[in-house]
Design a protein around this motif. Structure first.
Motif, PDB file in Angstrom:
ATOM      1  N   ASP A  36     -10.928  -5.801   2.147  1.00 36.81           N
ATOM      2  CA  ASP A  36     -10.896  -5.173   3.461  1.00 36.81           C
ATOM      3  C   ASP A  36     -11.709  -5.965   4.478  1.00 36.81           C
ATOM      4  OD1 ASP A  36      -9.904  -2.706   4.841  1.00 36.81           O
ATOM      5  OD2 ASP A  36     -12.034  -2.528   5.317  1.00 36.81           O
ATOM      6  N   LYS A  89      -9.638  -8.872   5.515  1.00 33.44           N
ATOM      7  CA  LYS A  89      -8.551  -8.421   6.380  1.00 33.44           C
ATOM      8  C   LYS A  89      -9.029  -8.162   7.794  1.00 33.44           C
ATOM      9  CE  LYS A  89      -7.724  -4.220   6.913  1.00 33.44           C
ATOM     10  NZ  LYS A  89      -7.451  -2.768   6.795  1.00 33.44           N
ATOM     11  N   GLN A  96      -7.911  -9.861  11.316  1.00 30.57           N
ATOM     12  CA  GLN A  96      -7.260  -9.047  12.337  1.00 30.57           C
ATOM     13  C   GLN A  96      -7.963  -9.129  13.686  1.00 30.57           C
ATOM     14  OE1 GLN A  96      -7.276  -5.122  10.616  1.00 30.57           O
ATOM     15  NE2 GLN A  96      -5.196  -5.314   9.809  1.00 30.57           N
ATOM     16  N   TRP A 152       1.580  -0.165   3.083  1.00 32.27           N
ATOM     17  CA  TRP A 152       1.241  -1.281   3.971  1.00 32.27           C
ATOM     18  C   TRP A 152       2.483  -1.987   4.493  1.00 32.27           C
ATOM     19  CZ3 TRP A 152      -2.904  -0.641   6.241  1.00 32.27           C
ATOM     20  CH2 TRP A 152      -4.044  -0.155   5.605  1.00 32.27           C
ATOM     21  N   TYR A 186       1.605  -1.200   8.440  1.00 35.30           N
ATOM     22  CA  TYR A 186       0.573  -2.197   8.732  1.00 35.30           C
ATOM     23  C   TYR A 186       0.347  -2.460  10.224  1.00 35.30           C
ATOM     24  CZ  TYR A 186      -2.385  -6.284   8.201  1.00 35.30           C
ATOM     25  OH  TYR A 186      -3.445  -7.152   8.278  1.00 35.30           O
ATOM     26  N   ASP A 228      -2.285  -0.433  11.731  1.00 36.14           N
ATOM     27  CA  ASP A 228      -3.633  -0.786  11.294  1.00 36.14           C
ATOM     28  C   ASP A 228      -4.179  -1.962  12.101  1.00 36.14           C
ATOM     29  OD1 ASP A 228      -5.746  -0.265   9.210  1.00 36.14           O
ATOM     30  OD2 ASP A 228      -5.384  -2.389   8.793  1.00 36.14           O
ATOM     31  N   THR A 257      -4.388  -7.924   2.567  1.00 39.34           N
ATOM     32  CA  THR A 257      -4.091  -6.496   2.438  1.00 39.34           C
ATOM     33  C   THR A 257      -3.131  -6.247   1.290  1.00 39.34           C
ATOM     34  OG1 THR A 257      -4.405  -6.166   4.808  1.00 39.34           O
ATOM     35  CG2 THR A 257      -3.164  -4.475   3.632  1.00 39.34           C
ATOM     36  N   ARG A 262      -4.779  -6.828  -1.936  1.00 37.13           N
ATOM     37  CA  ARG A 262      -5.690  -5.713  -2.181  1.00 37.13           C
ATOM     38  C   ARG A 262      -4.947  -4.457  -2.629  1.00 37.13           C
ATOM     39  NH1 ARG A 262      -6.987  -1.404   1.243  1.00 37.13           N
ATOM     40  NH2 ARG A 262      -9.163  -0.676   1.211  1.00 37.13           N
ATOM     41  N   ALA A 263      -3.698  -4.308  -2.172  1.00 39.78           N
ATOM     42  CA  ALA A 263      -2.974  -3.054  -2.356  1.00 39.78           C
ATOM     43  C   ALA A 263      -2.844  -2.649  -3.820  1.00 39.78           C
ATOM     44  CB  ALA A 263      -1.586  -3.155  -1.717  1.00 39.78           C
TER      45      ALA A 263
END
Length: 312
Positions: A45, A48, A52, A238, A242, A245, A289, A292-293
């Motif tokens: 996270d 990410k 972002q 996601w 996404y 987010d 992401t 990570r999911a």
């Protein structure tokens, strides 16, 4: 007559007691899932969020973030702001699972009263249950994620802008009042409302299919298969939610001072992101992401199911 009345009262009280106990178990199991989610997912996270929220050209990709973070701030930098989500995400996920399980029981009772099997819900019912869980969770998730993101994107410059979670909240309130703490609530509602609907629908579909195809009970599904289903649920949310987010992260890393902010609203953030980077601008940080999911949501559902089995 008095005996009948006393039996009815006792049955009602027992039902209420069982219902309250079921809710407590749902919330406790959800908390276990939330803690597992944070511990597994925080490094992903952090990567990410850096991707972002950083200006275009700062990082070439997820690996570049990891390399620069290790070099300049050390491995513990991946766990910046962990205390807030460890407490907060545990509460958020407990709300998600508590509301979702409650909605499942509500729809199950409705189906049963209409002569329909209450063993499993329809796909729209699973989606609505998940959406309700996501919307309920948003009011807590939005400020928690805002505080976490402010800490995650803070560098090791001296003096630091924020000394900790409480200082973040204090400065946000000083700059914009309570509304400043809840900045990004609209994209959070969009992400959670739709995303959690897809999330729980995917997981329940796979679990129900497993039980149906193999003729087993939910408690008999092996842990490794639950992990796979949880990972698939993570991919589904996601892949469909996404962009919301990304907009949320941009708004929550904008300037504290309203006069200096780049984005005036959610729509303005969508518009400026598209003008600056096109569609790909809504998928910055997507690789970490997705990586990570699988582990994060596998651990979340696995911890939840194990806790539910342990509590009965």
């Amino acid at each position: 007559m008095e005996d009948v009345e006393s039996q009815i009262i006792e049955a009602v009280e027992q039902h209420d007691s069982d219902s309250r106990l079921r809710v407590l178990k749902d919330v406790a199991a959800g908390t276990c899932g939330g803690i597992a989610q944070v511990l597994v997912g925080q490094p992903f996270d952090t990567t990410k969020v850096r991707l972002q929220s950083a200006p275009p050209g700062t990082y070439s990709g997820a690996l570049d973030v990891v390399t620069k973070l290790l070099k300049s701030e050390g491995p513990l930098a991946f766990y910046k702001g962990t205390l807030t989500p460890l407490v907060g995400v545990g509460a958020c996920v407990s709300i998600q699972f508590g509301v979702f399980e409650g909605m499942k029981r509500l729809f199950g009772a409705h189906n049963k009263s209409n002569g329909i099997s209450s063993d499993s819900l329809t796909y729209p019912q699973y989606y609505i249950s998940g959406s309700a869980a996501g919307l309920a969770n948003s009011m807590l998730a939005s400020p928690i994620e805002h505080v976490r993101i402010r800490l995650q994107t803070q560098t090791n410059t001296v003096p630091r802008q924020f000394s900790g979670p409480l200082d973040v909240i204090r400065q946000l309130r000083q700059a914009s009042g309570v509304a400043g703490v809840f900045r990004g609530i609209t994209p959070t509602l969009l992400r959670e409302g739709h995303g959690m609907g897809i999330y729980f629908l995917t997981y329940e579909y796979l679990v129900n299919k497993d039980m149906r195809d193999n003729g087993i009970k939910r408690t008999e599904i092996p842990g490794w298969r639950l992990c796979i289903y949880g990972g698939c649920a993570g991919y589904s949310v996601w892949m469909t939610a996404y962009p919301f987010d990304v907009v949320k992260s941009k708004m929550q890393t904008d300037a504290l001072d309203p006069a200096k902010r780049q984005f005036s609203s959610t729509i303005d953030c969508f518009r400026k992101t598209y003008l600056a980077s096109g569609v790909k601008g809504f998928f910055r940080g997507f690789v970490p992401t997705i990586l990570r999911a699988a582990p994060v949501n596998a651990s979340t559902f696995y911890a939840f199911e194990l806790a539910m089995r342990a509590m009965g």
